[in-house]
Structures are given as structure tokens and as C-alpha cells.
Motif scaffolding. Structure first.
Motif, PDB file in Angstrom:
ATOM      1  N   ASP A   7      -3.609  -3.102  -8.384  1.00 42.75           N
ATOM      2  CA  ASP A   7      -5.093  -2.537  -8.189  1.00 42.75           C
ATOM      3  C   ASP A   7      -5.399  -2.037  -6.920  1.00 42.75           C
ATOM      4  N   ILE A   8      -4.726  -1.083  -6.778  1.00 36.13           N
ATOM      5  CA  ILE A   8      -5.105  -0.040  -5.568  1.00 36.13           C
ATOM      6  C   ILE A   8      -5.358   1.472  -6.331  1.00 36.13           C
ATOM      7  N   ASP A   9      -6.322   2.145  -5.476  1.00 33.18           N
ATOM      8  CA  ASP A   9      -6.724   3.260  -6.358  1.00 33.18           C
ATOM      9  C   ASP A   9      -5.821   4.445  -6.135  1.00 33.18           C
ATOM     10  N   SER A  52       1.970  -1.028  -4.648  1.00 28.96           N
ATOM     11  CA  SER A  52       1.806   0.159  -4.996  1.00 28.96           C
ATOM     12  C   SER A  52       0.654   0.502  -5.662  1.00 28.96           C
ATOM     13  N   ALA A  53       0.053   1.716  -5.624  1.00 35.11           N
ATOM     14  CA  ALA A  53      -1.160   2.200  -6.431  1.00 35.11           C
ATOM     15  C   ALA A  53      -0.648   1.915  -7.969  1.00 35.11           C
ATOM     16  N   VAL A  64       0.371   5.905  -0.897  1.00 34.53           N
ATOM     17  CA  VAL A  64       0.134   4.543  -1.834  1.00 34.53           C
ATOM     18  C   VAL A  64       0.906   4.567  -3.246  1.00 34.53           C
TER      19      VAL A  64
END
Length: 238
Positions: A84-86, A79-80, A98
Motif C-alpha cells: 500500500d504505497i502510492d 514496493s508500490a 518505489v
């Protein structure tokens, strides 16, 4: 166990994230006469600022017992909010974003039920909403109804004839409706925190799904959101 009746509503357990919806839900439970017990999950969320808001809300609403439980979902990621997901900031889409945390409400409601069973409560309040939200599957009415049956079957309290009631008073409200309830209940919106990706200066970004939905709700209700947003926050559009 304290029996819950209209004259004696008994204690209620609130899943208190620190967001607007959970704050309004907690205040509605208090308005109904429940003594409040609150559970906040520190799951390693990117927007850790909401934990500070949960503490402030618990104090403002006179919560009798507030438990902050560590559960590091960064170990799972996906998951954002936990990896480390925008965080998307281009507008609210039709697909599950996300920022969805895998099975979050399923896990959190299970923990809240355990907390309720040790708090002498039959009433569990959660601030899920199925109208103005980001499409998370664990916010739907059918999920809440299904979980209530699971809790009845899987707990000592349930099998002994004292099943839990899962209350989702905001389930069918728009964000504008929720903003109006916030105002009616005399709550300061700034006590709560909704932004998924706070700026380095500590303001709400104003661009993530959560910020956009919140901002539009207050705008549609004709009310002021006292939250401080980034000066770079985009103008809302239909």
C-alpha cells in the motif's frame, strides 16, 4: 533435449509479463523460428490487468505452453506494486523508484530457468531494457550476464554441457526502437499492458513511469499507441 541450431532453433522459454517489452521479445523469438513456451508470474501485482494481457498475447502468438505461476510477493511488500504505497506520477527520476520490486528479475529468471530445464529448452528470452527504463538494477546487461553464469553452474543441464542462453534482444533499444519493432512485427500495442496503476474505469493512467516511457516511445517513433489512456493523463514533456 532438442539441440538448438540456426536450422533448428528448438523451443524457447519466454518470461511473459504481459507488457509491451515482453510481447515484442516473444514475437522476436517466434520470428527466429522458436516454438514458444511462456511463463507468467502472478506475484500479487497492483496492475493485475497485465496478466490478462499475457494470456491474450500467448494466444495471439501461438504459444505452445503457457504457465501462469502464483507467487504472492505481497507477503514481502517493499514496493508500490506489492504494498500500500502510492505509485509515483510526477515524472521519471534518476533514483531507483518505489515501483522496484526487490530482486524481481533475479527470482523470475530463476523460475524461468527451472521452466526451461523441464521444457527441453536452452534458450530463455526476457524483455529487459537498459536505456529507456526506470533505473531498476536487474535490467542491466551485467546482471543478465552474471545470471547466465549462475544458471550454468547451478543446473543439471548447465553442468552436463548444455548451458542456457539468456536472450535480451531489447537490452540496448530505446522505447522508440521497441515501438518500431512492435509495428514491424505486426503487433497491436493494445494487446499488451504497461500501466502500474490502472484507473477505476480500467484505462491506463498515463502518468506513472511505465506509462510515460511507453507513451514517449511511441511519440518519438511517430507511431500510434492503441492503448486507451485516462483522459486525465498529463501532456508529455521533455
Amino acid at each position: 533435449m532438442t539441440s538448438s541450431t540456426s536450422e533448428n532453433p528448438g523451443p524457447a522459454v519466454i518470461l511473459l509479463s504481459g507488457g509491451l517489452d515482453s510481447m515484442v521479445t516473444a514475437a522476436l523469438a517466434r520470428e527466429q523460428g522458436h516454438a514458444l513456451h511462456a511463463l507468467t508470474i502472478d506475484y500479487g501485482q497492483r496492475h493485475v490487468r497485465e496478466l490478462q494481457s499475457a494470456k491474450a498475447i500467448a494466444e495471439k502468438l501461438g504459444v505452445e505452453r503457457h504457465v501462469e505461476l502464483p507467487l504472492d510477493l505481497r507477503r514481502f511488500g517493499g514496493s508500490a506494486l506489492t504494498a500500500d504505497i502510492d505509485v509515483p506520477k510526477t515524472g521519471v527520476g534518476n533514483d531507483i523508484p518505489v515501483t522496484y520490486v526487490p530482486a524481481r528479475n533475479l527470482v523470475f529468471l530463476a523460475l524461468t530457468t527451472a521452466f526451461a530445464e523441464t521444457s527441453g529448452s536452452r534458450d530463455i528470452f526476457i524483455g529487459v531494457n537498459a536505456l529507456d527504463y526506470s533505473g531498476y538494477p536487474d535490467c542491466r546487461p551485467e546482471f543478465i550476464a552474471s545470471f547466465a553464469e549462475t544458471a550454468r553452474l547451478g543446473t543439471k543441464q548447465g553442468v552436463e554441457g548444455e548451458p542456457f542462453s539468456i536472450h535480451a534482444p531489447l537490452q540496448h533499444m530505446s522505447k522508440a526502437d521497441i515501438a518500431r519493432e512492435c509495428h514491424r512485427l505486426g503487433l497491436d500495442p493494445a494487446w499488451s499492458w504497461s500501466c502500474y496503476d490502472p484507473t477505476p474505469e480500467g484505462t491506463a493512467c498515463g502518468a506513472c513511469d511505465s506509462c510515460r516511457l511507453r507513451r514517449k516511445g511511441f511519440e518519438d517513433a511517430g507511431l500510434v499507441d492503441t492503448t486507451v489512456y485516462s483522459t486525465d493523463a498529463p501532456t508529455l514533456t521533455e
